[in-house]
Design a protein around this motif. Structure first.
Motif, PDB file in Angstrom:
ATOM      1  N   TYR A 155       1.053  -1.200   0.199  1.00  0.00           N
ATOM      2  CA  TYR A 155      -0.011   0.046  -0.007  1.00  0.00           C
ATOM      3  C   TYR A 155       0.846   1.384  -0.227  1.00  0.00           C
ATOM      4  O   TYR A 155       0.648   2.146  -0.960  1.00  0.00           O
ATOM      5  N   LEU A 156       1.900   1.237   1.037  1.00  0.00           N
ATOM      6  CA  LEU A 156       2.604   2.447   0.965  1.00  0.00           C
ATOM      7  C   LEU A 156       3.970   2.087   1.211  1.00  0.00           C
ATOM      8  O   LEU A 156       4.340   2.014   2.502  1.00  0.00           O
ATOM      9  N   PRO A 157       5.205   1.794   0.489  1.00  0.00           N
ATOM     10  CA  PRO A 157       6.345   1.309   0.888  1.00  0.00           C
ATOM     11  C   PRO A 157       7.402   2.333   1.387  1.00  0.00           C
ATOM     12  O   PRO A 157       8.454   2.356   0.739  1.00  0.00           O
ATOM     13  N   VAL A 158       7.011   2.773   2.469  1.00  0.00           N
ATOM     14  CA  VAL A 158       7.910   3.908   3.051  1.00  0.00           C
ATOM     15  C   VAL A 158       8.777   3.032   4.072  1.00  0.00           C
ATOM     16  O   VAL A 158       8.178   2.287   4.625  1.00  0.00           O
ATOM     17  N   ARG A 159       9.831   3.661   4.301  1.00  0.00           N
ATOM     18  CA  ARG A 159      10.797   2.961   5.395  1.00  0.00           C
ATOM     19  C   ARG A 159      10.866   3.739   6.592  1.00  0.00           C
ATOM     20  O   ARG A 159      11.574   3.476   7.511  1.00  0.00           O
ATOM     21  N   GLU A 160       9.920   4.736   6.738  1.00  0.00           N
ATOM     22  CA  GLU A 160       9.947   5.395   8.023  1.00  0.00           C
ATOM     23  C   GLU A 160       8.862   5.245   8.698  1.00  0.00           C
ATOM     24  O   GLU A 160       7.699   4.658   8.286  1.00  0.00           O
ATOM     25  N   ASN A 161       8.640   5.602  10.030  1.00  0.00           N
ATOM     26  CA  ASN A 161       7.657   5.345  10.935  1.00  0.00           C
ATOM     27  C   ASN A 161       6.895   6.562  10.613  1.00  0.00           C
ATOM     28  O   ASN A 161       6.994   7.661  10.759  1.00  0.00           O
ATOM     29  N   LEU A 162       5.596   6.303  10.265  1.00  0.00           N
ATOM     30  CA  LEU A 162       4.448   7.314  10.157  1.00  0.00           C
ATOM     31  C   LEU A 162       3.264   7.058  10.798  1.00  0.00           C
ATOM     32  O   LEU A 162       2.366   6.072  10.489  1.00  0.00           O
ATOM     33  N   ARG A 163       2.961   7.591  11.730  1.00  0.00           N
ATOM     34  CA  ARG A 163       1.893   7.675  12.726  1.00  0.00           C
ATOM     35  C   ARG A 163       0.728   8.279  12.183  1.00  0.00           C
ATOM     36  O   ARG A 163       0.783   9.318  11.744  1.00  0.00           O
ATOM     37  N   LEU A 164      -0.265   7.441  12.571  1.00  0.00           N
ATOM     38  CA  LEU A 164      -1.723   7.691  11.955  1.00  0.00           C
ATOM     39  C   LEU A 164      -2.691   7.654  12.974  1.00  0.00           C
ATOM     40  O   LEU A 164      -2.630   6.753  14.012  1.00  0.00           O
ATOM     41  N   ARG A 165      -3.710   8.301  12.862  1.00  0.00           N
ATOM     42  CA  ARG A 165      -5.025   8.163  13.905  1.00  0.00           C
ATOM     43  C   ARG A 165      -6.219   7.634  12.977  1.00  0.00           C
ATOM     44  O   ARG A 165      -6.611   8.341  12.145  1.00  0.00           O
ATOM     45  N   LEU A 166      -6.610   6.494  13.635  1.00  0.00           N
ATOM     46  CA  LEU A 166      -7.955   6.076  12.905  1.00  0.00           C
ATOM     47  C   LEU A 166      -9.164   6.995  12.992  1.00  0.00           C
ATOM     48  O   LEU A 166      -9.585   7.361  14.288  1.00  0.00           O
ATOM     49  N   VAL A 167      -9.928   7.639  12.256  1.00  0.00           N
ATOM     50  CA  VAL A 167     -11.042   8.359  12.373  1.00  0.00           C
ATOM     51  C   VAL A 167     -12.381   7.715  12.050  1.00  0.00           C
ATOM     52  O   VAL A 167     -13.316   8.332  12.267  1.00  0.00           O
ATOM     53  N   GLU A 168     -12.396   6.716  11.023  1.00  0.00           N
ATOM     54  CA  GLU A 168     -13.610   6.100  10.457  1.00  0.00           C
ATOM     55  C   GLU A 168     -13.161   4.627   9.929  1.00  0.00           C
ATOM     56  O   GLU A 168     -12.099   4.297   9.601  1.00  0.00           O
ATOM     57  N   HIS A 169     -14.269   3.772  10.443  1.00  0.00           N
ATOM     58  CA  HIS A 169     -14.158   2.414   9.665  1.00  0.00           C
ATOM     59  C   HIS A 169     -15.763   2.117   9.521  1.00  0.00           C
ATOM     60  O   HIS A 169     -16.555   2.587  10.120  1.00  0.00           O
ATOM     61  N   ARG A 170     -15.411   1.105   8.332  1.00  0.00           N
ATOM     62  CA  ARG A 170     -16.855   0.565   7.984  1.00  0.00           C
ATOM     63  C   ARG A 170     -16.751  -0.857   7.384  1.00  0.00           C
ATOM     64  O   ARG A 170     -15.481  -0.900   6.652  1.00  0.00           O
ATOM     65  N   SER A 171     -17.592  -1.701   7.481  1.00  0.00           N
ATOM     66  CA  SER A 171     -17.481  -3.006   6.619  1.00  0.00           C
ATOM     67  C   SER A 171     -18.613  -3.207   5.755  1.00  0.00           C
ATOM     68  O   SER A 171     -19.771  -2.456   5.889  1.00  0.00           O
ATOM     69  N   PHE A 172     -18.182  -3.837   4.675  1.00  0.00           N
ATOM     70  CA  PHE A 172     -19.236  -3.905   3.533  1.00  0.00           C
ATOM     71  C   PHE A 172     -19.691  -5.582   3.659  1.00  0.00           C
ATOM     72  O   PHE A 172     -18.902  -6.290   4.282  1.00  0.00           O
ATOM     73  N   ALA A 173     -20.796  -5.714   3.042  1.00  0.00           N
ATOM     74  CA  ALA A 173     -21.255  -7.105   2.946  1.00  0.00           C
ATOM     75  C   ALA A 173     -20.577  -8.228   2.408  1.00  0.00           C
ATOM     76  O   ALA A 173     -20.399  -9.295   2.791  1.00  0.00           O
ATOM     77  N   SER A 174     -19.407  -7.796   1.406  1.00  0.00           N
ATOM     78  CA  SER A 174     -18.371  -8.500   0.890  1.00  0.00           C
ATOM     79  C   SER A 174     -17.469  -8.873   1.597  1.00  0.00           C
ATOM     80  O   SER A 174     -16.618  -9.583   1.350  1.00  0.00           O
ATOM     81  N   GLY A 175     -17.201  -8.290   2.904  1.00  0.00           N
ATOM     82  CA  GLY A 175     -16.232  -8.383   3.868  1.00  0.00           C
ATOM     83  C   GLY A 175     -15.131  -7.223   3.574  1.00  0.00           C
ATOM     84  O   GLY A 175     -14.102  -7.343   4.468  1.00  0.00           O
ATOM     85  N   ILE A 176     -15.244  -6.505   2.695  1.00  0.00           N
ATOM     86  CA  ILE A 176     -14.342  -5.130   2.477  1.00  0.00           C
ATOM     87  C   ILE A 176     -14.395  -4.520   3.766  1.00  0.00           C
ATOM     88  O   ILE A 176     -15.526  -4.112   4.167  1.00  0.00           O
TER      89      ILE A 176
END
Length: 184
Positions: A155-176
């Motif tokens: 997804y993102l081939p970076v070699r550094e530590n990149l901190r992120l904060r989860l602000v939203e999540h959702r699931s779909f019927a297909s399992g995505i």
């Protein structure tokens, strides 16, 4: 000022392509397709790396969305064609009318300018392009399909530590599973 979203569909183990360069591991359902159309309605432009441009352009402008195709597919194809598209590549020599070709060496300056000039969302796609623009990305969107492919392009081939904060999540019927992250 504009906002840059880096959105890619991935496998559960974090790859956007399988080891052969394929993208066929995802099986989106109608919910996902509707969410994609809803998102495209709210963006001002696509910013594509060459490989993602090649994967998206012909299918959505020529092959898909034709009469007789499912309504959601036709809707997305129409929205896609109406949205300005920028292609970042040093190997492509020309792009069809309505698209803008940008050389990779100019990516940071062009995207910085677009971010300042456009009051809205710019959707970035393509791992290599995202790495070169990582400092300009405001949100990271991951749509993870319920499949493990065991290797390929991350997804993102970076070699550094990149901190992120989860602000939203959702699931779909297909399992995505959708996850939206921002910088803290």
């Amino acid at each position: 000022m504009g906002k840059i979203i880096y959105w890619m569909n991935t496998s559960m183990d974090g790859y956007i392509e399988d080891s052969a360069g394929g993208l066929d591991f995802s099986d989106p359902d109608e919910d996902f397709q509707q969410a994609a159309s809803d998102h495209v309605r709210r963006i001002e432009a696509f910013l594509f790396g060459r490989r993602l441009y090649e994967a998206m352009e012909k299918p959505w402008t020529q092959d898909l969305g034709k009469e007789g195709a499912p309504a959601l597919e036709r809707e997305f194809a129409q929205l896609y064609k109406e949205t300005p598209r920028y292609v970042f590549s040093d190997t492509i020599q020309t792009v069809p009318e309505g698209l803008t070709l940008v050389r990779r060496k100019d990516a940071v300056s062009v995207v910085t300018r677009l971010k300042q000039e456009i009051d809205g969302t710019l959707q970035l796609g393509g791992a290599e392009l995202a790495v070169s623009l990582v400092d300009l990305i405001d949100e990271f969107w991951v749509y993870a399909s319920p499949v493990i492919i065991g290797g390929g392009k991350p997804y993102l081939p970076v070699r550094e530590n990149l901190r992120l904060r989860l602000v939203e999540h959702r699931s779909f019927a297909s399992g995505i599973m959708f996850r939206r992250y921002v910088r803290p």
